[in-house]
Design a protein around this motif. Structure first.
Motif, mmCIF file in Angstrom:
data_model
loop_
_atom_site.group_PDB
_atom_site.id
_atom_site.type_symbol
_atom_site.label_atom_id
_atom_site.label_comp_id
_atom_site.label_asym_id
_atom_site.label_seq_id
_atom_site.Cartn_x
_atom_site.Cartn_y
_atom_site.Cartn_z
ATOM 1 N N GLY A 104 63.688 -2.113 -20.055
ATOM 2 C CA GLY A 104 62.973 -1.426 -21.145
ATOM 3 C C GLY A 104 63.321 0.049 -21.192
ATOM 4 N N HIS A 105 63.429 0.667 -20.022
ATOM 5 C CA HIS A 105 63.827 2.078 -19.922
ATOM 6 C C HIS A 105 65.221 2.277 -20.529
ATOM 7 N N GLU A 106 66.143 1.371 -20.193
ATOM 8 C CA GLU A 106 67.509 1.484 -20.734
ATOM 9 C C GLU A 106 67.509 1.307 -22.255
ATOM 10 N N LEU A 107 66.655 0.419 -22.754
ATOM 11 C CA LEU A 107 66.567 0.248 -24.207
ATOM 12 C C LEU A 107 66.005 1.510 -24.852
ATOM 13 N N GLY A 108 65.191 2.246 -24.097
ATOM 14 C CA GLY A 108 64.722 3.557 -24.580
ATOM 15 C C GLY A 108 65.901 4.498 -24.782
ATOM 16 N N HIS A 109 66.839 4.497 -23.834
ATOM 17 C CA HIS A 109 68.051 5.326 -23.999
ATOM 18 C C HIS A 109 68.825 4.893 -25.248
ATOM 19 N N VAL A 110 68.824 3.563 -25.508
ATOM 20 C CA VAL A 110 69.554 3.060 -26.681
ATOM 21 C C VAL A 110 68.865 3.537 -27.966
ATOM 22 N N ARG A 145 74.314 13.478 -15.942
ATOM 23 C CA ARG A 145 72.952 12.980 -15.948
ATOM 24 C C ARG A 145 72.288 13.168 -17.307
ATOM 25 N N TYR A 146 71.311 12.304 -17.564
ATOM 26 C CA TYR A 146 70.410 12.570 -18.679
ATOM 27 C C TYR A 146 69.467 13.684 -18.252
ATOM 28 N N SER A 147 68.937 14.383 -19.243
ATOM 29 C CA SER A 147 67.955 15.409 -18.926
ATOM 30 C C SER A 147 66.654 14.731 -18.495
ATOM 31 N N ASN A 188 64.811 13.351 -21.448
ATOM 32 C CA ASN A 188 65.348 12.067 -21.886
ATOM 33 C C ASN A 188 64.812 10.943 -21.005
ATOM 34 N N GLU A 189 64.786 11.178 -19.691
ATOM 35 C CA GLU A 189 64.330 10.146 -18.757
ATOM 36 C C GLU A 189 62.860 9.806 -18.996
ATOM 37 N N THR A 190 62.052 10.849 -19.208
ATOM 38 C CA THR A 190 60.628 10.626 -19.440
ATOM 39 C C THR A 190 60.417 9.849 -20.741
ATOM 40 N N VAL A 198 68.993 4.877 -10.367
ATOM 41 C CA VAL A 198 68.859 4.178 -11.637
ATOM 42 C C VAL A 198 69.573 5.026 -12.652
ATOM 43 N N ASP A 199 70.483 4.465 -13.379
ATOM 44 C CA ASP A 199 71.488 5.100 -14.246
ATOM 45 C C ASP A 199 71.944 6.450 -13.710
ATOM 46 N N SER A 200 71.161 7.499 -13.807
ATOM 47 C CA SER A 200 71.600 8.757 -13.228
ATOM 48 C C SER A 200 70.595 9.111 -12.138
HETATM 49 ZN ZN LIG Z 1 67.481 6.645 -17.573
#
Ligand SMILES: [Zn+2]
Length: 375
Positions: A234-240, A283-285, A288-290, A333-335
């Motif tokens: 779900g977190h990754e879909l948030g990035h999408v 990395r994402y900021s 972005n992660e939040t 996790v991702d970054s």
């Molecule tokens: Zn992430």
């Protein structure tokens, strides 16, 4: 012997380009330039600069690029008299030259600093403003480029993708896709997800541009439950959905462009390549992660599942990071982010759903963990 105070020269007014024969007179405080028709210019001595010229002549101009007018004098005796009068070799002159050079260097440095400041502080904003103008078709093509880079970087015993090596792998992949599609159905994304279950011991999950989502086998084996894994998906879909990867690409592309402007042609043609490569390595900021965290938790809540499962995963990672403090950090996790404990706390602060339901059956979860078993 009295120094010569008058001679002849050739004057260029810096506008017409046509040379004029002139008389040059060394006055008390200025060099007077006159044509037979009358006075043309008076140059104060401190404002006069010697310009680069062939050895047979003295070429003078005005300091500080105030004008492109110049004068050329071929009479060596008169040229020597002018040099002495203007004081080109005096300590004051030389100090002035040094001061001017320092000023030019300082202004250049300030210019570069300003450009870098735009790059660092303004570029994320530019990327935010630009991203909505990029069609999804273009983002998907970028995702395909990134995907090729991901494949090229893979150097473990393959096949790269799990799920086709035997009946257990096939059952595992089916469970993986079921989990992905359930979470995806709640996300209402503008583009379909392209999920990959990657056969690697690298403990990672990440989303590239264009809906490409990668979940590594090691990450699945380190997840405590289907809900933990679903939280990360779900977190990754948030990035999408927030197009974080595209924004990062635009940011990096902008930085490459800025660097090109500053240092010249060093990265010409390599700019887009540079940006594509760095999408995987920067990395994402934290913002972005939040954003992605909250989006992912929302999806799990809408599925009626345990949203606090994701917090348990972050707790475990926080503990692992503490152990590895100062050393090589294998889990990410991702970054890699150092604030796993804070992320766990933020998720746990949210009210959980009442009577949470499992996302997969116990059998499906066990099958999923065998998706890369080569059986
Ligand atoms: Zn992430």
């Amino acid at each position: 012997m009295t120094a010569q105070t008058q001679g002849t020269g050739v004057y260029f007014d810096g506008v017409s380009g046509a040379p004029q024969s002139v008389t040059v007179t060394l006055e008390h405080s200025a060099l007077a330039i006159a044509s037979p028709a009358g006075a043309l210019a008076r140059w104060d001595y401190p404002a006069i600069d010697a310009l680069p010229a062939p050895a047979d002549r003295l070429r003078l101009g005005l300091a500080g690029n105030r004008s492109t007018a110049r004068i050329e004098l071929r009479d060596p005796a008169f040229a020597a008299a002018i040099k002495q009068h203007v004081g080109f070799d005096s300590p004051q002159r030389r100090a002035g030259e040094r001061r001017r050079r320092r000023l030019v260097v300082a202004w250049s440095a300030a210019g570069v600093a300003a450009m870098m400041a735009i790059g660092v502080t303004g570029m994320p904003l530019v990327a935010e403003l630009l991203a909505p103008l990029i069609p999804y078709a273009m983002e998907i093509r970028l995702g395909e480029d990134t995907h090729r880079a991901v494949l090229a970087a893979f150097d473990e015993p393959g096949p790269w993708e799990c799920g086709d090596e035997g009946p257990m792998e096939r059952a595992g992949k089916a469970a993986f896709l079921k989990l992905i599609r359930r979470v995806e159905a709640e996300a209402h994304l503008p583009i379909p997800i392209r999920p990959f279950l990657v056969r690697t011991s690298e403990d990672n999950a990440f989303a590239g541009p264009g809906g490409f989502v990668y979940v590594n086998n090691a990450f699945i084996l380190n997840s405590g439950s289907a809900e933990e894994l679903a939280g990360v998906i779900g977190h990754e879909l948030g990035h999408v959905v927030f197009r974080h990867s595209l924004k990062r690409y635009l940011h990096n592309l902008g930085m490459a462009y800025l660097v090109t402007m500053i240092v010249g042609d060093v990265v010409t043609g390599g700019g887009t390549l540079f940006a594509t490569g760095t999408v995987l390595n920067t990395r994402y900021s934290r913002a972005n992660e939040t954003e992605a965290d909250l989006f992912g938790v929302g999806l799990i809540a809408r599925l009626g599942a345990d949203i606090h499962a994701t917090a348990r995963m972050w707790d475990r990672r926080a503990a692992a990071e503490k152990q590895e403090l100062g050393g090589f950090r294998a889990t990410s996790v991702d970054s890699t982010h150092p604030d796993s404990a804070a992320r766990a706390a933020a998720i746990r602060a949210l009210p959980n759903v009442a009577n949470p339901q499992p996302i997969l059956t116990a059998e499906e979860w066990q099958a999923l963990r065998q998706a890369c078993s080569r059986k």
